[in-house]
Write an enzyme that holds these catalytic residues in place. Structure first.
Site, PDB file in Angstrom:
ATOM      1  N   ARG A   1      18.879  20.316   2.228  1.00  0.00           N
ATOM      2  CA  ARG A   1      17.849  19.825   1.299  1.00  0.00           C
ATOM      3  C   ARG A   1      16.574  19.403   2.036  1.00  0.00           C
ATOM      4  NH1 ARG A   1      18.235  15.922  -4.120  1.00  0.00           N
ATOM      5  NH2 ARG A   1      15.983  15.790  -4.371  1.00  0.00           N
TER       6      ARG A   1
ATOM      7  N   GLU B   1       2.854  22.143  -3.279  1.00  0.00           N
ATOM      8  CA  GLU B   1       4.330  22.153  -3.300  1.00  0.00           C
ATOM      9  C   GLU B   1       4.851  23.521  -3.752  1.00  0.00           C
ATOM     10  OE1 GLU B   1       5.896  19.570  -2.018  1.00  0.00           O
ATOM     11  OE2 GLU B   1       4.748  17.744  -2.473  1.00  0.00           O
TER      12      GLU B   1
ATOM     13  N   HIS C   1       2.879  12.962   5.766  1.00  0.00           N
ATOM     14  CA  HIS C   1       2.999  11.509   5.587  1.00  0.00           C
ATOM     15  C   HIS C   1       2.167  10.774   6.626  1.00  0.00           C
ATOM     16  CE1 HIS C   1       7.069  11.996   3.313  1.00  0.00           C
ATOM     17  NE2 HIS C   1       6.041  11.992   2.482  1.00  0.00           N
TER      18      HIS C   1
ATOM     19  N   HIS D   1       5.844  17.794   5.404  1.00  0.00           N
ATOM     20  CA  HIS D   1       5.792  16.409   4.922  1.00  0.00           C
ATOM     21  C   HIS D   1       5.758  15.380   6.048  1.00  0.00           C
ATOM     22  CE1 HIS D   1       6.429  18.159   1.034  1.00  0.00           C
ATOM     23  NE2 HIS D   1       6.501  16.993   0.439  1.00  0.00           N
TER      24      HIS D   1
ATOM     25  N   HIS E   1      -1.156  13.368  -1.988  1.00  0.00           N
ATOM     26  CA  HIS E   1       0.059  13.800  -1.298  1.00  0.00           C
ATOM     27  C   HIS E   1       0.046  15.315  -1.036  1.00  0.00           C
ATOM     28  CE1 HIS E   1       4.311  14.110  -0.320  1.00  0.00           C
ATOM     29  NE2 HIS E   1       4.438  15.022  -1.275  1.00  0.00           N
TER      30      HIS E   1
ATOM     31  N   LYS F   1      15.926  12.389  -7.067  1.00  0.00           N
ATOM     32  CA  LYS F   1      15.461  11.313  -6.181  1.00  0.00           C
ATOM     33  C   LYS F   1      14.566  10.395  -6.988  1.00  0.00           C
ATOM     34  CE  LYS F   1      15.403  13.319  -1.539  1.00  0.00           C
ATOM     35  NZ  LYS F   1      14.527  13.582  -0.375  1.00  0.00           N
TER      36      LYS F   1
ATOM     37  N   ASN G   1      11.102  19.356   2.752  1.00  0.00           N
ATOM     38  CA  ASN G   1      10.087  18.501   3.370  1.00  0.00           C
ATOM     39  C   ASN G   1       9.170  19.254   4.317  1.00  0.00           C
ATOM     40  OD1 ASN G   1      10.931  16.104   2.106  1.00  0.00           O
ATOM     41  ND2 ASN G   1      12.637  15.963   3.527  1.00  0.00           N
TER      42      ASN G   1
ATOM     43  N   LYS H   1      13.883  24.957  -6.187  1.00  0.00           N
ATOM     44  CA  LYS H   1      14.271  23.586  -5.850  1.00  0.00           C
ATOM     45  C   LYS H   1      15.697  23.315  -6.296  1.00  0.00           C
ATOM     46  CE  LYS H   1      13.379  18.750  -5.667  1.00  0.00           C
ATOM     47  NZ  LYS H   1      12.432  17.637  -5.699  1.00  0.00           N
TER      48      LYS H   1
ATOM     49  N   GLU I   1      21.003  15.284   0.366  1.00  0.00           N
ATOM     50  CA  GLU I   1      20.248  15.549   1.592  1.00  0.00           C
ATOM     51  C   GLU I   1      21.000  15.178   2.865  1.00  0.00           C
ATOM     52  OE1 GLU I   1      15.980  15.042   1.250  1.00  0.00           O
ATOM     53  OE2 GLU I   1      15.831  14.690   3.403  1.00  0.00           O
TER      54      GLU I   1
ATOM     55  N   ARG J   1      23.762  -1.036 -14.309  1.00  0.00           N
ATOM     56  CA  ARG J   1      24.419  -0.123 -13.346  1.00  0.00           C
ATOM     57  C   ARG J   1      24.241   1.353 -13.666  1.00  0.00           C
ATOM     58  NH1 ARG J   1      28.255  -4.116 -13.906  1.00  0.00           N
ATOM     59  NH2 ARG J   1      28.119  -5.601 -12.190  1.00  0.00           N
TER      60      ARG J   1
HETATM   61  N1  LIG Z   1      11.331  12.224  -6.591  1.00  0.00           N
HETATM   62  C1  LIG Z   1      10.946  13.242  -5.866  1.00  0.00           C
HETATM   63  O1  LIG Z   1      11.738  14.113  -5.506  1.00  0.00           O
HETATM   64  C2  LIG Z   1       9.498  13.358  -5.514  1.00  0.00           C
HETATM   65  C3  LIG Z   1       9.016  14.563  -4.963  1.00  0.00           C
HETATM   66  C4  LIG Z   1       7.656  14.663  -4.722  1.00  0.00           C
HETATM   67  C5  LIG Z   1       6.822  13.604  -4.998  1.00  0.00           C
HETATM   68  N2  LIG Z   1       7.327  12.442  -5.509  1.00  0.00           N
HETATM   69  C6  LIG Z   1       6.455  11.312  -5.832  1.00  0.00           C
HETATM   70  O2  LIG Z   1       5.572  11.716  -6.878  1.00  0.00           O
HETATM   71  C7  LIG Z   1       4.393  10.926  -6.818  1.00  0.00           C
HETATM   72  C8  LIG Z   1       3.198  11.822  -6.999  1.00  0.00           C
HETATM   73  O3  LIG Z   1       3.269  12.428  -8.268  1.00  0.00           O
HETATM   74  P1  LIG Z   1       1.975  13.042  -8.976  1.00  0.00           P
HETATM   75  O4  LIG Z   1       1.285  13.931  -8.032  1.00  0.00           O
HETATM   76  O5  LIG Z   1       2.425  13.567 -10.274  1.00  0.00           O
HETATM   77  O6  LIG Z   1       1.020  11.779  -9.119  1.00  0.00           O
HETATM   78  P2  LIG Z   1       0.762  10.721 -10.299  1.00  0.00           P
HETATM   79  O7  LIG Z   1       1.976  10.418 -11.038  1.00  0.00           O
HETATM   80  O8  LIG Z   1       0.017   9.594  -9.682  1.00  0.00           O
HETATM   81  O9  LIG Z   1      -0.228  11.533 -11.259  1.00  0.00           O
HETATM   82  C9  LIG Z   1      -1.508  11.903 -10.788  1.00  0.00           C
HETATM   83  C10 LIG Z   1      -2.625  11.419 -11.722  1.00  0.00           C
HETATM   84  O10 LIG Z   1      -2.667  12.246 -12.884  1.00  0.00           O
HETATM   85  C11 LIG Z   1      -2.609  11.441 -14.056  1.00  0.00           C
HETATM   86  N3  LIG Z   1      -1.979  12.268 -15.071  1.00  0.00           N
HETATM   87  C12 LIG Z   1      -0.657  12.569 -15.195  1.00  0.00           C
HETATM   88  N4  LIG Z   1      -0.487  13.508 -16.136  1.00  0.00           N
HETATM   89  C13 LIG Z   1      -1.707  13.795 -16.635  1.00  0.00           C
HETATM   90  C14 LIG Z   1      -2.172  14.711 -17.606  1.00  0.00           C
HETATM   91  N5  LIG Z   1      -1.345  15.561 -18.218  1.00  0.00           N
HETATM   92  N6  LIG Z   1      -3.503  14.750 -17.886  1.00  0.00           N
HETATM   93  C15 LIG Z   1      -4.359  13.922 -17.218  1.00  0.00           C
HETATM   94  N7  LIG Z   1      -3.983  13.070 -16.260  1.00  0.00           N
HETATM   95  C16 LIG Z   1      -2.662  13.013 -15.970  1.00  0.00           C
HETATM   96  C17 LIG Z   1      -1.861  10.224 -13.617  1.00  0.00           C
HETATM   97  O11 LIG Z   1      -2.073   9.146 -14.474  1.00  0.00           O
HETATM   98  C18 LIG Z   1      -2.443  10.012 -12.222  1.00  0.00           C
HETATM   99  O12 LIG Z   1      -3.691   9.392 -12.311  1.00  0.00           O
HETATM  100  C19 LIG Z   1       4.433  10.204  -5.491  1.00  0.00           C
HETATM  101  O13 LIG Z   1       4.739   8.851  -5.702  1.00  0.00           O
HETATM  102  C20 LIG Z   1       5.554  10.895  -4.728  1.00  0.00           C
HETATM  103  O14 LIG Z   1       6.200  10.035  -3.807  1.00  0.00           O
HETATM  104  C21 LIG Z   1       8.645  12.316  -5.776  1.00  0.00           C
HETATM  105 ZN   LIG Z   2       5.932  16.457  -1.538  1.00  0.00          ZN
END
Ligand SMILES: NC(=O)c1ccc[n+]([C@@H]2O[C@H](COP(=O)([O-])OP(=O)(O)OC[C@H]3O[C@@H](n4cnc5c(N)ncnc54)[C@H](O)[C@@H]3O)[C@@H](O)[C@H]2O)c1
Ligand SMILES: [Zn+2]
Length: 362
Positions: free
Chosen positions: A238, A182, A249, A245, A262, A140, A242, A224, A234, A118
């Site tokens: 908040r 972003e 999307h 987005h 993304h 999130k 987006n 942020k 949100e 939990r």
């Molecule tokens: N929670 C939230 O508020 C929120 C906001 C925006 C995005 N997201 C989510 O985040 C995700 C995207 O995140 P991302 O862009 O970090 O992608 P990701 O986590 O897939 O990382 C991108 C790539 O870089 C690699 N990588 C990571 N760190 C590295 C480093 N230091 N050196 C070399 N390679 C490295 C990873 O293994 C991957 O192949 C999506 O799933 C999205 O939905 C969440």
């Molecule tokens: Zn985003």
């Protein structure tokens, strides 16, 4: 090093930003309260940084889960493999999960922490620009479902965020640019002065100048966290985070996940949002052009894929989480540095944006 506080009452936490922070024991250990730690990372990040994080956790019972790399693994199966590891190694309610990686690892780990017994503590060590400026902050967490991205999740704030700018040196350039989308977003929605700064300094940031990166991350996280502090779950403001987005999307889904990153889809989506805002007369054409120009100069796509039709956009955008009672609500600009969430626009203007092609923001 810079420290920012995310102000959420008894869920407040610090964000540490700087170079070489990954294995600074003074940062991580004060946020570990029991004697157990589970580090979650992936097969790309593990060989780069896992040993250093394990070393600072060596005083605790420290277990590790290494997930396969990719958005395709942001699933309940991955969450379940974390539960398996926690239960097999007898982790109790005082355990701390540590997310070491990009947004995918952060979202999965945060969700596992929200659910395990939990809710247990977790720490974010984001290693992509996108995760350092966006996904690690705000609480999130979640995973994808076959029928929709991020459809299963929870709000769960971390104990702290440790953003080590050095880790960005190994990040592929395309990922760095995608994260930069972003960053531009914060300038557009709430920080016009930062947008001006980015116009002057985008090159230093994208060439990994450590001081420029640290400033960018600090200012992005500050923006942020201020928005999140106003509206943690949100129910209103908040949603301005987006910007671009809903369009983005639709692009990601139409092109198949992974073909457009993304941030790339969001970049084109922000140009579309700026175009629509200008059509409605809410911003000047000159400001719409500035938005598009910075996105182009940052090497990000400024136009949606040529093969996408208006009908595809309409169909895909109507399943967006921001659709309430059938009305499509979009984040639109009223200035560079000011955004609103509105469903109060003529459909024709939106259709014109879909068909503008190369003339977006012109
Ligand atoms: N929670 C939230 O508020 C929120 C906001 C925006 C995005 N997201 C989510 O985040 C995700 C995207 O995140 P991302 O862009 O970090 O992608 P990701 O986590 O897939 O990382 C991108 C790539 O870089 C690699 N990588 C990571 N760190 C590295 C480093 N230091 N050196 C070399 N390679 C490295 C990873 O293994 C991957 O192949 C999506 O799933 C999205 O939905 C969440
Ligand atoms: Zn985003």
């Amino acid at each position: 090093m810079q420290t920012l506080e995310v102000d959420l009452g008894d869920r407040s936490y610090p964000i540490y930003i700087g170079s070489g922070l990954l294995d600074n024991p003074g940062l991580i250990t004060p946020h570990i309260h029991g004697n157990q730690v589970l580090i979650v990372t992936n097969e790309t990040v593990a060989p780069l940084y896992l040993a250093r994080v394990e070393a600072v956790c060596s005083a605790y019972q420290c277990d590790v889960v290494v997930l396969p790399d990719g958005e395709a693994f942001k699933t309940l199966e991955s969450v379940n493999s974390i539960f398996d590891a926690l239960l097999n190694a007898r982790h109790n309610r005082t355990t701390t999960l540590v997310a070491l990686g990009g947004g995918v690892v952060g979202d999965i780990t945060g969700f596992a922490a929200a659910c395990y017994q939990r809710g247990v503590n977790f720490i974010q060590i984001p290693t992509t620009l996108l995760s350092q400026v966006d996904s690690s902050v705000g609480g999130k967490t979640g995973v994808n479902h076959a029928m929709g991205k991020n459809m299963i999740g929870a709000f769960h704030q971390p104990q702290c965020v440790i953003a080590d700018t050095e880790t960005l040196k190994t990040l592929p350039e395309r990922e760095l640019r995608a994260g930069f989308a972003e960053v531009i977003k914060y300038g557009l929605i709430c920080d016009g002065e930062f947008f001006d700064w980015l116009e002057m300094n985008y090159d230093s940031v994208l060439s990994c100048n450590m001081a420029a990166l640290a400033y960018t991350i600090e200012r992005s996280c500050r923006n942020k966290s201020q928005v999140v502090a106003l509206d943690e779950r949100e129910s209103g403001i908040r949603a301005i985070l987006n910007l671009g987005h809903t369009f983005g999307h639709a692009i990601e889904t139409a092109q198949g996940y992974g073909n457009w990153l993304h941030g790339e889809a969001v970049a084109a989506g922000m140009v579309m949002a700026a175009d629509l805002s200008a059509r409605l007369g809410w911003i000047s054409v000159a400001d719409a052009q500035r938005s598009r120009a910075l996105i182009e100069r940052a090497g990000l796509p400024a136009l949606p894929p040529k093969n996408m039709t208006s009908q595809q956009f309409i169909d895909l955008m109507s399943v967006d989480k921001k659709v309430i009672d059938g009305a499509l609500r979009l984040v639109l600009l009223t200035a560079i540095g000011d955004a609103v969430i509105s469903s109060d626009f003529e459909t024709q203007a939106l259709l014109d944006t879909f068909t503008a092609g190369d003339q977006l923001c012109a």
